[in-house]
Design a protein around this motif. Structure first.
Motif, mmCIF file in Angstrom:
data_model
loop_
_atom_site.group_PDB
_atom_site.id
_atom_site.type_symbol
_atom_site.label_atom_id
_atom_site.label_comp_id
_atom_site.label_asym_id
_atom_site.label_seq_id
_atom_site.Cartn_x
_atom_site.Cartn_y
_atom_site.Cartn_z
ATOM 1 N N LYS A 73 105.174 7.887 -53.845
ATOM 2 C CA LYS A 73 105.762 8.406 -52.605
ATOM 3 C C LYS A 73 104.988 9.590 -52.029
ATOM 4 O O LYS A 73 105.565 10.473 -51.387
ATOM 5 C CB LYS A 73 107.240 8.773 -52.806
ATOM 6 C CG LYS A 73 108.086 7.587 -53.261
ATOM 7 C CD LYS A 73 109.575 7.903 -53.274
ATOM 8 C CE LYS A 73 110.374 6.668 -53.658
ATOM 9 N NZ LYS A 73 111.838 6.912 -53.624
ATOM 10 N N LEU B 183 103.078 4.308 -54.472
ATOM 11 C CA LEU B 183 104.193 4.134 -55.407
ATOM 12 C C LEU B 183 104.807 5.462 -55.822
ATOM 13 O O LEU B 183 106.008 5.533 -56.118
ATOM 14 C CB LEU B 183 103.714 3.355 -56.635
ATOM 15 C CG LEU B 183 103.408 1.873 -56.386
ATOM 16 C CD1 LEU B 183 102.636 1.279 -57.551
ATOM 17 C CD2 LEU B 183 104.704 1.096 -56.150
ATOM 18 N N ARG C 214 106.193 0.421 -49.519
ATOM 19 C CA ARG C 214 107.098 0.142 -50.630
ATOM 20 C C ARG C 214 108.296 -0.646 -50.100
ATOM 21 O O ARG C 214 108.546 -0.704 -48.888
ATOM 22 C CB ARG C 214 107.584 1.452 -51.261
ATOM 23 C CG ARG C 214 106.496 2.325 -51.835
ATOM 24 C CD ARG C 214 107.108 3.560 -52.511
ATOM 25 N NE ARG C 214 107.994 4.287 -51.613
ATOM 26 C CZ ARG C 214 107.600 5.230 -50.763
ATOM 27 N NH1 ARG C 214 106.315 5.561 -50.682
ATOM 28 N NH2 ARG C 214 108.478 5.831 -49.985
ATOM 29 N N LEU D 102 108.459 -2.907 -56.685
ATOM 30 C CA LEU D 102 108.645 -1.825 -55.724
ATOM 31 C C LEU D 102 107.859 -2.051 -54.438
ATOM 32 O O LEU D 102 108.010 -1.280 -53.474
ATOM 33 C CB LEU D 102 108.227 -0.484 -56.338
ATOM 34 C CG LEU D 102 108.965 -0.044 -57.608
ATOM 35 C CD1 LEU D 102 108.404 1.284 -58.108
ATOM 36 C CD2 LEU D 102 110.459 0.066 -57.334
ATOM 37 N N LEU D 103 107.013 -3.076 -54.394
ATOM 38 C CA LEU D 103 106.145 -3.311 -53.245
ATOM 39 C C LEU D 103 106.797 -4.261 -52.249
ATOM 40 O O LEU D 103 107.380 -5.280 -52.632
ATOM 41 C CB LEU D 103 104.813 -3.890 -53.723
ATOM 42 C CG LEU D 103 104.020 -3.004 -54.681
ATOM 43 C CD1 LEU D 103 102.769 -3.730 -55.162
ATOM 44 C CD2 LEU D 103 103.655 -1.679 -54.027
ATOM 45 N N ASN D 104 106.699 -3.918 -50.993
ATOM 46 C CA ASN D 104 107.302 -4.711 -49.928
ATOM 47 C C ASN D 104 106.474 -5.980 -49.702
ATOM 48 O O ASN D 104 105.280 -5.882 -49.405
ATOM 49 C CB ASN D 104 107.351 -3.872 -48.639
ATOM 50 C CG ASN D 104 108.276 -4.477 -47.600
ATOM 51 O OD1 ASN D 104 108.575 -5.659 -47.640
ATOM 52 N ND2 ASN D 104 108.722 -3.655 -46.666
#
Length: 228
Positions: free
Chosen positions: A153, A151, A99, A177-179
């Motif tokens: 966690k 997502l 994330r 939210l994604l790296n």
């Protein structure tokens, strides 16, 4: 029962997800594998049919004559050592995704004893060997299940491939939210496997793949699923 002589039956793993496979009510209706499979069948003047099975059972239909071909895999990912392997079809990368609120991994050592989202039945030799007993797999049935867990966690790290993750960063409702930075574990090509005494001869398969490559059809299929 085996398919008709003019039918090319593909084994497709239900453990994959878009952009590789788009399943609707248990039927493969789209994705890279279907578009490639359709194009390959056209080149071979055959009719494609897709047989969906769980990842751990993909070899059985080739062995018992229910299917003719299995694509987007590598020899070391399967148990059978007698399969005939085609020329490469796709180039991909094995990656560790995170994330945006988790720093991207910089090396394999950071993954020791960390829960990592993996797919049931998949082999990850580039991590299994260096991490050994400290490789803490958290298996799910597909990339989509793992992405949901990432997502939510449930874990901080997810093993996946760049074709899948780049596509999700383009279309997923929670893509922000994604790296965008992922750790590249390895680059790899994937191939198609044939049974040794199947209806399709390996030289004919390779000629068809090379024809699709020369015309740019395989690259065009991949490009349709890349982020803009």
């Amino acid at each position: 029962m085996p398919g008709r002589a003019d039918e090319l039956v593909y084994v497709v793993s239900t453990g994959s997800a878009m952009p590789m496979t788009d399943f609707r009510d248990g039927v493969l209706v789209g994705g890279l594998l279907k578009e490639f499979g359709d194009a390959l069948a056209r080149e071979l003047r055959m009719t494609p049919r897709y047989l969906n099975v769980p990842r751990k059972r993909v070899e059985a239909p080739l062995a018992n004559g229910q299917a003719d071909i299995l694509c987007d895999l590598r020899p070391e990912w399967l148990d059978g050592k007698d399969w005939l392997w085609s020329d490469a079809i796709f180039t991909n990368n094995e990656i560790v995704a995170t994330r945006l609120d988790t720093a991207a991994v910089r090396g394999v050592a950071e993954l020791r004893r960390q829960r990592i989202g993996t797919i049931l039945g998949y082999r990850y030799a580039h991590l299994e060997v260096p991490l050994g007993d400290e490789f803490a797999r958290d298996d799910a049935i597909s990339d989509d299940f793992n992405l949901s867990k990432l997502l939510r966690k449930r874990f901080r790290y997810m093993l996946t491939n760049s074709l899948y993750f780049d596509y999700q960063r383009k279309i997923h409702p929670e893509r922000a939210l994604l790296n965008p930075v992922a750790y590249k574990v390895s680059a790899f090509d994937t191939y198609c496997a044939l049974p040794p005494r199947g209806k399709l001869a390996l030289p004919a398969l390779d000629r068809a793949i090379q024809a699709l490559k020369r015309r740019g059809e395989i690259q065009a299929i991949v490009d349709r699923f890349r982020p803009n």
